[in-house]
Scaffold this motif. Structure first.
Motif, PDB file in Angstrom:
ATOM      1  N   TYR A  35       0.857  -1.179   0.000  1.00  0.00           N
ATOM      2  CA  TYR A  35       0.000   0.000   0.000  1.00  0.00           C
ATOM      3  C   TYR A  35       0.908   1.250   0.000  1.00  0.00           C
ATOM      4  CZ  TYR A  35       0.900  -0.064   5.037  1.00  0.00           C
ATOM      5  OH  TYR A  35       1.505  -0.092   6.255  1.00  0.00           O
ATOM      6  N   GLY A  36       0.295   2.396  -0.046  1.00  0.00           N
ATOM      7  CA  GLY A  36       1.031   3.669  -0.239  1.00  0.00           C
ATOM      8  C   GLY A  36       2.339   3.761   0.521  1.00  0.00           C
ATOM      9  N   ALA A  37       2.236   3.638   1.854  1.00  0.00           N
ATOM     10  CA  ALA A  37       3.418   3.892   2.677  1.00  0.00           C
ATOM     11  C   ALA A  37       4.520   2.875   2.414  1.00  0.00           C
ATOM     12  CB  ALA A  37       3.017   3.882   4.146  1.00  0.00           C
TER      13      ALA A  37
ATOM     14  N   ARG B 294       6.174   3.300  -0.983  1.00  0.00           N
ATOM     15  CA  ARG B 294       7.099   4.432  -0.979  1.00  0.00           C
ATOM     16  C   ARG B 294       8.393   4.043  -0.302  1.00  0.00           C
ATOM     17  NH1 ARG B 294       6.364  10.164   1.343  1.00  0.00           N
ATOM     18  NH2 ARG B 294       5.066   9.201   2.923  1.00  0.00           N
ATOM     19  N   ARG B 295       8.281   3.341   0.815  1.00  0.00           N
ATOM     20  CA  ARG B 295       9.475   2.974   1.552  1.00  0.00           C
ATOM     21  C   ARG B 295      10.376   2.100   0.706  1.00  0.00           C
ATOM     22  NH1 ARG B 295       8.611  -1.015   5.435  1.00  0.00           N
ATOM     23  NH2 ARG B 295       6.928   0.196   6.347  1.00  0.00           N
TER      24      ARG B 295
ATOM     25  N   GLU C  66      12.081   4.168  -1.929  1.00  0.00           N
ATOM     26  CA  GLU C  66      13.108   5.036  -1.331  1.00  0.00           C
ATOM     27  C   GLU C  66      14.341   4.235  -0.984  1.00  0.00           C
ATOM     28  OE1 GLU C  66      11.349   7.132   1.948  1.00  0.00           O
ATOM     29  OE2 GLU C  66      10.786   8.821   0.674  1.00  0.00           O
TER      30      GLU C  66
ATOM     31  N   GLU D 171      14.538  10.453  -1.226  1.00  0.00           N
ATOM     32  CA  GLU D 171      13.211  10.629  -0.658  1.00  0.00           C
ATOM     33  C   GLU D 171      12.201  10.922  -1.749  1.00  0.00           C
ATOM     34  OE1 GLU D 171      14.081  12.182   3.875  1.00  0.00           O
ATOM     35  OE2 GLU D 171      13.632  13.631   2.314  1.00  0.00           O
ATOM     36  N   LEU D 172      10.987  10.487  -1.536  1.00  0.00           N
ATOM     37  CA  LEU D 172       9.944  10.588  -2.548  1.00  0.00           C
ATOM     38  C   LEU D 172       8.671  11.108  -1.893  1.00  0.00           C
ATOM     39  CD1 LEU D 172      10.115   9.680  -5.478  1.00  0.00           C
ATOM     40  CD2 LEU D 172       9.030   7.554  -4.822  1.00  0.00           C
ATOM     41  N   SER D 173       7.922  11.960  -2.582  1.00  0.00           N
ATOM     42  CA  SER D 173       6.679  12.441  -1.970  1.00  0.00           C
ATOM     43  C   SER D 173       5.583  11.424  -2.201  1.00  0.00           C
ATOM     44  CB  SER D 173       6.254  13.778  -2.579  1.00  0.00           C
ATOM     45  OG  SER D 173       5.501  13.550  -3.750  1.00  0.00           O
ATOM     46  N   ILE D 174       4.667  11.388  -1.266  1.00  0.00           N
ATOM     47  CA  ILE D 174       3.582  10.421  -1.350  1.00  0.00           C
ATOM     48  C   ILE D 174       2.722  10.694  -2.585  1.00  0.00           C
ATOM     49  CG2 ILE D 174       1.932  11.717   0.056  1.00  0.00           C
ATOM     50  CD1 ILE D 174       2.590   7.961   0.331  1.00  0.00           C
ATOM     51  N   SER D 175       2.602  11.952  -2.929  1.00  0.00           N
ATOM     52  CA  SER D 175       1.788  12.296  -4.094  1.00  0.00           C
ATOM     53  C   SER D 175       2.378  11.693  -5.362  1.00  0.00           C
ATOM     54  CB  SER D 175       1.703  13.797  -4.267  1.00  0.00           C
ATOM     55  OG  SER D 175       1.570  14.408  -3.029  1.00  0.00           O
TER      56      SER D 175
ATOM     57  N   TYR E 147       1.432   8.046  -5.541  1.00  0.00           N
ATOM     58  CA  TYR E 147       0.027   7.852  -5.909  1.00  0.00           C
ATOM     59  C   TYR E 147      -0.222   8.181  -7.369  1.00  0.00           C
ATOM     60  CZ  TYR E 147      -2.006   6.710  -1.397  1.00  0.00           C
ATOM     61  OH  TYR E 147      -2.360   6.065  -0.247  1.00  0.00           O
ATOM     62  N   THR E 148       0.430   9.275  -7.820  1.00  0.00           N
ATOM     63  CA  THR E 148       0.228   9.674  -9.219  1.00  0.00           C
ATOM     64  C   THR E 148       0.626   8.563 -10.169  1.00  0.00           C
ATOM     65  OG1 THR E 148       0.839  11.913  -8.561  1.00  0.00           O
ATOM     66  CG2 THR E 148       0.756  11.452 -10.919  1.00  0.00           C
TER      67      THR E 148
ATOM     68  N   GLN F 133      -1.710   5.654  -9.961  1.00  0.00           N
ATOM     69  CA  GLN F 133      -2.988   5.968 -10.593  1.00  0.00           C
ATOM     70  C   GLN F 133      -2.891   5.797 -12.107  1.00  0.00           C
ATOM     71  OE1 GLN F 133      -4.297   9.418  -8.539  1.00  0.00           O
ATOM     72  NE2 GLN F 133      -5.970   8.064  -7.957  1.00  0.00           N
TER      73      GLN F 133
ATOM     74  N   LYS G 127      -4.837   2.238   1.159  1.00  0.00           N
ATOM     75  CA  LYS G 127      -5.185   1.926  -0.220  1.00  0.00           C
ATOM     76  C   LYS G 127      -4.148   0.939  -0.723  1.00  0.00           C
ATOM     77  CE  LYS G 127      -6.658   4.297  -4.423  1.00  0.00           C
ATOM     78  NZ  LYS G 127      -6.863   5.568  -5.080  1.00  0.00           N
TER      79      LYS G 127
END
Lengths: 882, 93
Positions: free
Chosen positions: B8-10, B13-14, B17, B23-27, B30-31, B34, B59
């Motif tokens: 899922y999202g977090a 991302r981890r 990274e 480092e990466l933004s959560i947006s 998701y983008t 998507q 999500k």
């Protein structure tokens, strides 16, 4: 704080994902807090906020695309492509460096000059005085001239007036010698004040108290209040300073107080000493300044009315040593008096910079309009391919905003530079220790103006061009007839407006420069060649006249021995260095009285050294000594006023006598032995004042505290040091003032005008440059647009000269229109220059004819250069142009 | 793919990274996901609320067969391009 960060992230995220994004963020944050510590976690969080804000627009786009079904032209929110637009804008600037450079430079000049000038004006005019309730502070001055009061006037106002909660008088007391233990003596600037001085200003002393009524009375104890700097530097900030005795000019004063460190006053104040009126000759003069504070609920108008009622009593009290036109005293807000003459100048200069800003904006507008026309095809193409008008508008807006921001940035640099120049050259006494700073409000205003201009002139052509059916402009040779004409008219109007503004500035500059020139040409009445002057302050309470004579002779002797010194003269005041006046009357003719007769005490060779002609009779001689009969020399002005064509020689004058009344103990009559030529008195732009000269040797009653020396020199290197040594030899410990050449003394009278004229000339020059560029651009553009038409005409047999004339006609028409408006405007505005012009009418015909003519020539040349290209047009090539 | 059901999202991302070492933004995560979803390569579903996240739901993202195929072909293409280059890169150090 973390809640704020989370809220920001949530707000930036599209709604469907808000919850999971928030959850993900919290998870990561907790993770970091456990592994790396709370502060590392917080730092990451704020970095994440920044990243999310940057990436959120794209996230939003991606989300919307997912939810929409129809692949229509996307309704894209403004923020989503801001970065994209900025990058596009910067790329297009790189593609047309000429446009960018000119636009940015134009804006920078306008914004820079404006910001700098407004910062000065803000500091000088708008910032209030650094005292509590400054609007209550009043200065009482002569109703007719605003100048200082006589002591007796102050005393009456203080005694009788109910309009003020407190009132105090002050007078500059010159430099006093402060004896410092274990060091050479220091010279400090003393201000003589009455009691309540600090109370009126509302400034409590840092230590101790201010002077009491008892100390201010004649015969009272000598007390002093020291400035913070003096206390710190010469007494080591001794906390036990109160009650100590200090010696000022060898007189012991008790220190009763210390001023606060941030004390400010329009003149330099190192110490407050008592102001004592002694009935001596000096007190008759109008040399006492007054500051007062309005009582509760009393308005300025009410105070004015009350003071007006004292006029009769004041007149009587001054023993009629006043002219017929005397009207008593009046109050003036202290702030206005402090700013004084400079107000008019500053407002004028600000007006000039506003003009420059307008011209710059107009230039920018013209540039943008031209660019819009050039991009008509591009716009039409993009619209035809499905671009949205809104996107286009947004993109162009961003471009214009970028130009504005770049221009403002450059403008800031220019502003800093201009401020440096202005604050070092302008001798402003600003009511703020911080002085003049770059003002944020003004920069914002200037930037705002530029932006508005940019926005308006980007949108207008865009709207007109997007309304037309695209296929019109996509056609070969796409010219937009309707929009093109409107744009061309707008451009012409803008250029004409620029011309008008510029010519107004040029006329103003020309007037100021001419005025300066005329002032420089003013006959001084004396020669400055090789003349150098310095002062030696004398303490008359310590040195009797006999001592003064010895002093003068000893010093004069040594000065004469300096190599290069041809002659040495002495006086109390040289021309243009100040005023020293007293009432005087012609002997036995009370109707011939002058209230403000300038008195000059001079050595016998004074007239010779200064080159002042002696028209009748003789100059003073060594025989006019202390015991000899009292003599005097009058100048042409006095001779004309009192004797007209008769011979003054042998007649008598009495100083201190006015309309038959003797104002001093012995107003002795002096015999006139000569008539000297007029010289300028205090100001270069005022006519010479009536003056009576008295021999130095006979001058005991006129205890001037200043002796001025004039040396006629030829090639004297290291003069300053030698002068100091000479004086030190003759009188150890005697203070010597700065050595200045007479040329400098005269020049310092011109400095303010010179600054005004220079600044105005610079503004005028800049605007001329801007307008020339504008004109050039307009004509060049018109030529480029009409190349095909010209080709056709030439192919049909038109001569190059005819075509040239046609092209020129348009630009000359614009120029002529602009000149007409400009000259009319200048004529209207010139009235406000009245006060600043010397010997020149604000509607000086030669200026009003010459400047527009010059401008017309420049405009012609600016138009001619691009227009000449027309003559080289090859019809064949022109007809092929797309 | 690596995370399996835990994706899922977090966590995604981890994972990125760690491997990308920045480092990466959560947006941004998701983008990208998507867009992949719009192209039919992954599928998302909303999970159960969890107490650690203040009751917020996750999500989850799951790789679809089409996505797996796309991933394979991308890897092959990359391998093809870098064949032989690896050896040389080693000598460069």
């Amino acid at each position: 704080m973390t809640r704020l960060a989370l809220a920001l992230i949530a707000a930036a995220t599209p709604r469907p994902d808000r919850e999971s994004v928030a959850g993900d963020t919290i998870e990561r944050f907790d993770e970091l807090r456990a592994t790396a510590g709370p502060s590392a976690a917080r730092r990451w969080l704020w970095r994440e906020v920044a990243r999310v804000l940057r990436d959120a627009p794209r996230h939003r786009v991606a989300t919307h695309d997912g939810t929409r079904q129809a692949p229509r032209a996307r309704k894209v929110p403004l923020m989503s492509s801001l970065g994209q637009d900025v990058r596009y804008a910067l790329r297009s600037f790189k593609r047309s460096p000429g446009f960018t450079a000119v636009a940015v430079a134009t804006l920078a000049l306008g914004i820079g000059a404006n910001t700098a000038m407004f910062s000065v004006i803000h500091a000088a005019l708008l910032r209030p005085l650094p005292y509590p309730q400054p609007s209550e502070l009043i200065r009482v001055g002569q109703r007719t001239t605003g100048s200082s009061l006589a002591v007796v006037e102050f005393e009456i106002v203080r005694r009788e007036s109910r309009a003020f909660s407190s009132i105090a008088a002050y007078r500059g007391a010159g430099d006093r010698r402060l004896d410092v233990a274990g060091g050479p003596p220091e010279w400090i600037a003393a201000l003589a004040v009455t009691t309540d001085f600090l109370r009126t200003l509302g400034v409590p002393p840092a230590l101790g108290r201010e002077l009491t009524a008892g100390e201010v009375q004649a015969g009272g104890p000598q007390a002093v209040v020291l400035s913070h700097a003096v206390w710190r530097e010469h007494f080591g900030a001794d906390p036990e300073i109160l009650g100590r005795l200090v010696a000022l000019d060898d007189v012991r004063h008790v220190v009763v107080g210390v001023l606060p460190a941030d004390f400010w006053f329009p003149q330099r104040v190192d110490a407050l000493v008592p102001l004592r009126s002694s009935g001596a000759l000096g007190d008759l003069g109008m040399n006492t300044s007054t500051v007062a504070r309005l009582a509760n609920g009393v308005t300025l108008t009410q105070a004015d009315g009350e003071l007006a009622g004292f006029a009769e009593e004041l007149r009587r009290a001054r023993s009629g040593s006043v002219e017929e036109a005397y009207q008593g005293v009046a109050p003036v807000p202290l702030h206005r008096w402090v700013v004084g003459d400079q107000r008019a100048t500053l407002v004028l200069l600000f007006g000039a910079t506003a003009f420059v800003l307008l011209i710059a904006c107009a230039n920018l507008a013209v540039l943008l309009l031209a660019r819009a026309s050039a991009r008509d095809q591009e716009i039409a193409l993009r619209l035809a391919l499905g671009g949205s008008r809104r996107r286009l508008a947004a993109q162009f807006l961003v471009e214009s905003a970028c130009v504005s921001v770049l221009g403002a940035g450059a403008g800031l640099l220019i502003a800093r530079g201009v401020l440096q120049v202005v604050t070092t050259r302008l001798s402003l006494t600003l009511p703020s220790a911080a002085g003049v700073r770059l003002d944020g409000t003004v920069l914002a205003f200037a930037l705002g103006t530029a932006m508005v201009t940019a926005v308006v002139f980007t949108l207008v052509p865009l709207l007109t061009s997007t309304r037309l059916p695209p296929h019109d402009s996509l056609k070969v040779g796409g010219r937009m007839a309707g929009a093109g004409r409107t744009r061309a008219r707008a451009r012409s109007a803008l250029v004409a407006a620029q011309v008008a503004l510029a010519v107004t500035l040029l006329i103003g500059a020309a007037l100021l420069i001419q005025s300066l020139h005329r002032l420089r040409q003013e006959p001084l009445g004396f020669s400055t060649e090789g003349l150098v002057t310095f002062t030696t302050p004398i303490d008359r309470t310590r040195l009797s006249s006999a001592h003064v004579d010895v002093f003068v002779e000893a010093v004069g002797d040594r000065l004469r021995r300096i190599p290069g010194v041809r002659d040495v003269a002495t006086t109390n005041l040289v021309p243009l260095a100040g005023q020293s006046n007293m009432p005087a009357q012609r002997d036995r003719r009370p109707e011939h009285s002058i209230g403000g007769m300038e008195i000059r005490v001079v050595s016998p060779n004074y007239f010779d050294v200064l080159g002042i002609p002696v028209r009748r009779g003789r100059a003073f001689a060594a025989s006019d000594a202390a015991g000899a009969p009292a003599v005097a020399i009058v100048n042409d002005t006095v001779a004309a006023a009192w004797w007209q064509d008769a011979d003054p020689i042998g007649d008598g004058v009495a100083i201190g006598l006015f309309r038959g009344k003797s104002l001093v103990r012995d107003a002795a009559t002096r015999r006139v032995v000569g008539v000297g030529g007029d010289t300028k008195a205090m100001r270069l732009d005022a006519p010479p004042r009536p003056t009576i000269f008295i021999p130095l040797a006979q001058a005991d009653a006129f205890g001037s505290s200043n002796l001025t020396w004039i040396l006629r020199t030829e090639d004297a290197p290291g003069l300053a040091a030698q002068v100091r040594r000479a004086v030190e030899d003759a009188a150890p410990g005697q203070r010597v003032g700065t050595l200045r050449s007479m040329d400098d003394v005269v020049g310092s009278q011109l400095s303010d005008r010179r600054l005004n004229a220079s600044l105005f000339a610079i503004f005028a020059g800049v605007s001329l440059l801007l307008v020339t560029i504008g004109l050039y651009g307009v004509v060049a553009y018109a030529v480029a647009q009409r190349t095909r038409e010209i080709g056709v005409r030439m192919a049909l047999g038109a001569r190059p000269a005819d075509v040239l004339a046609t092209v020129l006609r348009q630009s000359l028409a614009i120029t002529a229109a602009g000149l007409a408006i400009g000259v009319a405007g200048a004529a209207w505005l010139a009235q406000s220059l009245q006060g600043m012009l010397f010997n020149l009418s604000p509607l000086d015909p030669s200026t009003f004819i010459a400047v527009p003519l010059l401008f017309a020539v420049v405009a012609l040349v600016a138009a001619l250069v691009p227009a000449r290209r027309v003559t080289r047009v090859d019809p064949l090539i022109a007809l092929r142009v797309d | 793919m690596r995370l399996g059901p835990d994706a899922y999202g977090a966590t995604i991302r981890r994972e990125i990274e760690t491997h990308a070492r920045r480092e990466l933004s959560i947006s941004a995560v998701y983008t990208t996901l998507q867009r992949l979803e719009q192209k039919g390569l992954v599928r998302s579903r909303i999970g159960e609320p969890t107490p650690e996240r203040g009751g917020r739901r996750r999500k989850h993202f799951e790789l679809l067969p089409a996505g797996a195929r796309a991933l394979k072909s991308a890897c092959d293409a990359f391998a093809g391009m870098t064949a032989g280059v690896e050896r040389r890169l080693k000598t460069l150090g």
